[in-house]
Design a protein around this motif. Structure first.
Motif, mmCIF file in Angstrom:
data_model
loop_
_atom_site.group_PDB
_atom_site.id
_atom_site.type_symbol
_atom_site.label_atom_id
_atom_site.label_comp_id
_atom_site.label_asym_id
_atom_site.label_seq_id
_atom_site.Cartn_x
_atom_site.Cartn_y
_atom_site.Cartn_z
ATOM 1 N N ALA A 279 0.860 -1.199 0.000
ATOM 2 C CA ALA A 279 0.000 0.000 0.000
ATOM 3 C C ALA A 279 0.891 1.242 0.000
ATOM 4 N N LEU A 280 0.640 2.116 -0.954
ATOM 5 C CA LEU A 280 1.452 3.337 -1.034
ATOM 6 C C LEU A 280 0.906 4.373 -0.069
ATOM 7 N N LEU A 281 1.827 5.146 0.514
ATOM 8 C CA LEU A 281 1.437 6.240 1.409
ATOM 9 C C LEU A 281 0.626 7.268 0.629
ATOM 10 N N LYS A 282 -0.507 7.679 1.214
ATOM 11 C CA LYS A 282 -1.284 8.755 0.590
ATOM 12 C C LYS A 282 -1.322 9.888 1.607
ATOM 13 N N ILE A 283 -0.617 10.950 1.302
ATOM 14 C CA ILE A 283 -0.494 12.002 2.307
ATOM 15 C C ILE A 283 -0.594 13.368 1.632
ATOM 16 N N ASN A 284 -1.318 14.246 2.275
ATOM 17 C CA ASN A 284 -1.402 15.625 1.792
ATOM 18 C C ASN A 284 -0.016 16.259 1.968
ATOM 19 N N PRO A 285 0.650 16.613 0.883
ATOM 20 C CA PRO A 285 2.039 17.080 1.013
ATOM 21 C C PRO A 285 2.158 18.314 1.902
ATOM 22 N N THR A 286 1.074 19.125 1.935
ATOM 23 C CA THR A 286 1.177 20.382 2.704
ATOM 24 C C THR A 286 1.122 20.109 4.208
ATOM 25 N N GLU A 287 0.835 18.857 4.572
ATOM 26 C CA GLU A 287 0.777 18.527 6.008
ATOM 27 C C GLU A 287 2.077 17.860 6.471
ATOM 28 N N THR A 288 3.053 17.797 5.574
ATOM 29 C CA THR A 288 4.332 17.178 5.976
ATOM 30 C C THR A 288 5.195 18.201 6.713
ATOM 31 N N ALA B 189 8.308 18.595 6.152
ATOM 32 C CA ALA B 189 9.189 19.195 5.134
ATOM 33 C C ALA B 189 8.510 20.394 4.496
ATOM 34 N N TRP B 190 7.196 20.283 4.274
ATOM 35 C CA TRP B 190 6.483 21.387 3.625
ATOM 36 C C TRP B 190 6.517 22.633 4.509
ATOM 37 N N GLU B 191 6.345 22.407 5.799
ATOM 38 C CA GLU B 191 6.369 23.527 6.752
ATOM 39 C C GLU B 191 7.748 24.189 6.735
ATOM 40 N N LYS B 192 8.784 23.351 6.715
ATOM 41 C CA LYS B 192 10.149 23.906 6.660
ATOM 42 C C LYS B 192 10.368 24.673 5.347
ATOM 43 N N LEU B 193 9.802 24.116 4.256
ATOM 44 C CA LEU B 193 9.961 24.787 2.944
ATOM 45 C C LEU B 193 9.249 26.135 2.957
ATOM 46 N N ASN B 194 8.110 26.197 3.635
ATOM 47 C CA ASN B 194 7.393 27.473 3.742
ATOM 48 C C ASN B 194 8.256 28.532 4.408
ATOM 49 N N TYR B 195 8.864 28.175 5.523
ATOM 50 C CA TYR B 195 9.718 29.150 6.224
ATOM 51 C C TYR B 195 10.935 29.509 5.376
ATOM 52 N N HIS B 196 11.481 28.468 4.769
ATOM 53 C CA HIS B 196 12.675 28.692 3.924
ATOM 54 C C HIS B 196 12.320 29.658 2.796
ATOM 55 N N TYR B 197 11.131 29.483 2.229
ATOM 56 C CA TYR B 197 10.699 30.361 1.128
ATOM 57 C C TYR B 197 10.624 31.811 1.618
ATOM 58 N N LEU B 198 10.070 32.011 2.824
ATOM 59 C CA LEU B 198 9.906 33.382 3.340
ATOM 60 C C LEU B 198 11.250 34.101 3.395
ATOM 61 N N LYS B 199 12.292 33.321 3.703
ATOM 62 C CA LYS B 199 13.617 33.960 3.786
ATOM 63 C C LYS B 199 14.231 34.123 2.397
ATOM 64 N N LEU B 200 14.043 33.108 1.565
ATOM 65 C CA LEU B 200 14.806 33.058 0.297
ATOM 66 C C LEU B 200 14.144 33.855 -0.826
ATOM 67 N N GLN B 201 12.855 34.153 -0.685
ATOM 68 C CA GLN B 201 12.073 34.639 -1.836
ATOM 69 C C GLN B 201 12.638 35.923 -2.464
ATOM 70 N N TYR B 202 13.315 36.756 -1.679
ATOM 71 C CA TYR B 202 13.823 38.001 -2.258
ATOM 72 C C TYR B 202 15.289 37.905 -2.662
ATOM 73 N N ASP B 203 15.889 36.737 -2.466
ATOM 74 C CA ASP B 203 17.291 36.575 -2.898
ATOM 75 C C ASP B 203 17.351 36.542 -4.422
ATOM 76 N N ARG B 204 18.510 36.930 -4.942
ATOM 77 C CA ARG B 204 18.679 36.899 -6.402
ATOM 78 C C ARG B 204 19.546 35.708 -6.783
ATOM 79 N N ILE B 205 19.155 35.048 -7.849
ATOM 80 C CA ILE B 205 19.896 33.858 -8.289
ATOM 81 C C ILE B 205 21.363 34.204 -8.496
#
Ligand code: F6P
Length: 533
Positions: free
Chosen positions: A2-11, A13-29
């Protein structure tokens, strides 16, 4: 399993990515490169003839770390292994998703489909060789010169795109693709052909698609009117053998396909018969081998070095955290002019879904809008928006180091290829760089840059490399659909349109508009009123 069925936004990692995005979003490549002189070394993968440079993205090592955490938290690896094991992961249609079995020519996967695939390949091989050698002829004893493929969606886009891309490997046979129900287009194709030397392939997995059967009827009549025997000129590719026989195709002239192969993943099967005829069986096998090598890479390579996984994760980073809604594919090769259209079906028909695998309406973005055009033409069409528009369009640039025919011209093409990703990233800040502002227009010449791209630089356009490239995108699509927790392998959305069209087709035939909304009724009345005017 049986494969895991999980809402990715409830992981987590997703929460960490959200915070990471808040910091990184204005950085320039471009600044990331000044912080880390090892960036390119860390953010490229050289795999056989394919070099992927993903350093021109809005990512850092930490971004990648969190994205891999997301992949692991949703157990992506188990999902990949389930697909390669032939498990019924297409749960809504109760089918395996085993297009990888089509190119498993040496049975590495030990899937139960191996024998029937080999039999099908042997049938393709013998048929192709007989047609190309002139052993198999038309009703009047003439060898075939032209092949007409009648199909739509996955029964058209894949074969058509591959044949176009492999023009430099062509046999003497000319191929033509009829998909839409547009008699003007069909007439234009048939006028160029001699029915005596034309082979018709009706490709339809279901053998119920209105467009394909309508076109098949028109072309079957063309063969009959030429006093030729349909059994000498019409063959079919389908999983609905009974329907193809009922249509009048000789059972011996039917090449089978299977329900464990989705239409948009089927060019590797007898759906690709026109490819084998157009470039020869050996090149067709090279195509399959290239795909299999990418399969091996996808299945066995750690995510940190895994091309489809990395591209899939970066796409999720943009779609779900930056909120970008489209992504572009820009191949710098005329031979790949149909690649964007082909990938539209592979990607958007797979992941254009809003119901989760647990049966709830997703509250996050899923598939992006995929589009594109060849370079440099696209530079003269929509690169203005790419450089100075208000929307950011993450783009895959695909280019080839060695053209089939060496020429200085290729360097010009590739100079643009490299210049565009550089310009999109670095921009140009105009007045702030003491440029000439005598006309007071420097501010309109500001290129803010910071626009992300991936570069796929491929040694040469060969059957094998095309096979690997297409499999790469198939697997990227799998990665994203799995993480978005959606079913990527059905296409109920398309069935609905087909049903509506069928009933309206009958109303038009009977010249009587049925029950519709006011707009549709108004339009149909106008259509009937203006007909033959
Ligand atoms: O677009 C819907 C679809 O079912 C595709 O998945 C498929 O490739 C196409 O229509 C044609 O279907 P068939 O091969 O059954 O004619």
């Amino acid at each position: 399993m049986a494969l895991l069925k999980i809402n990715p936004t409830e992981t987590k990692a997703w929460e960490k990515l959200n915070y990471h995005y808040l910091k990184l979003q204005y950085d320039r490549i471009q600044d990331f490169f000044s912080y880390d002189d090892q960036r390119v070394k860390k953010m490229h993968i050289e795999w056989k003839d394919i070099l992927l440079d993903f350093s021109k993205n809005k990512i850092t090592d930490h971004t990648l770390k969190l994205l891999f955490e997301l992949a692991n938290e949703v157990e992506l690896k188990k999902g990949i292994e389930a697909m390669f094991s032939g498990e019924i992961i297409n749960e809504t249609e109760k089918r395996a998703v085993a297009h990888v079995a089509l190119r498993d020519w040496n049975n590495q996967l030990q899937l139960p489909f191996y024998q029937e695939v080999q039999e099908a390949l042997q049938k393709i091989k013998v048929f192709t060789e007989n047609i190309l050698s002139g052993t198999t002829k038309g009703s009047t004893g003439k060898a075939f010169t032209d092949v007409v493929n009648i199909g739509i969606g996955g029964s058209d886009l894949g074969p058509k795109m591959v044949v176009e891309s492999l023009q430099d490997y062509k046999t003497h046979l000319h191929t033509h693709y009829i998909s839409n129900i547009d008699y003007d287009a069909i007439k234009e194709t048939l006028e160029k052909l001699n029915p005596e030397t034309t082979l018709i392939i009706i490709v339809s997995k279901s053998f119920t698609t209105l467009e394909t059967l309508t076109n098949a009827d028109a072309i079957k009549n063309w063969i009959v009117k030429a006093n030729l025997k349909t059994e000498d000129h019409l063959i079919a590719v389908s999983s609905a053998i009974d329907k193809a026989v009922a249509y009048g195709i000789d059972a011996d002239n039917i090449f089978r396909m299977w329900d464990w192969v989705g239409g948009r993943f089927s060019l590797w099967s007898a759906v690709g018969l026109s490819i084998a005829l157009a470039v020869g069986y050996e090149h067709f096998i090279e195509l399959l081998k290239g795909a299999q090598e990418m399969d091996e890479h996808f299945l066995r390579t750690p995510f940190q070095e895994n091309i489809p996984v990395i591209l899939g994760l970066i796409g999720i980073w943009y779609a779900n955290f930056f909120g970008y809604e489209t992504e572009a594919i820009v191949p710098y090769s005329n031979r790949l002019a149909s690649l964007p259209a082909y990938l539209q079906q592979v990607i958007m028909e797979s992941n254009g879904k809003n119901m989760s695998r647990e049966g709830y309406l997703v509250d996050y973005q899923t598939c992006n809008i995929v589009w594109g055009e060849i370079g440099t033409n696209s530079q003269h069409a929509f690169f203005q928006l790419f450089h100075q528009g208000s929307k950011i369009i993450p783009t895959d640039f695909i280019g080839f180091i060695n053209p089939f025919t060496p020429s200085e011209m290729h360097h010009q093409l590739m100079a643009n290829f490299f210049a565009q990703t550089e310009g999109l990233m670095n921009g140009k800040t105009g007045a702030y760089e003491n440029t000439d502002n005598t006309d007071g227009l420097a501010k309109y010449r500001i290129f803010r840059g910071n626009r992300p791209t991936n570069t796929l630089l491929i040694n040469k356009l060969t059957p094998k490399n095309i096979g690997s490239l297409l499999a790469l995108y198939e697997h990227k699509t799998f990665v994203q659909g799995y993480i978005w927790n959606i079913y990527s392998f059905d296409q109920f959305g398309v069935e609905y349109g087909k049903q509506l069209a069928q009933s309206i087709s009958n109303e038009i035939k009977n010249q009587k508009v049925g029950q519709h909304d006011a707009s549709t009724s108004f339009l149909l009345e106008h259509y009937l009123k203006k007909q033959n005017r």
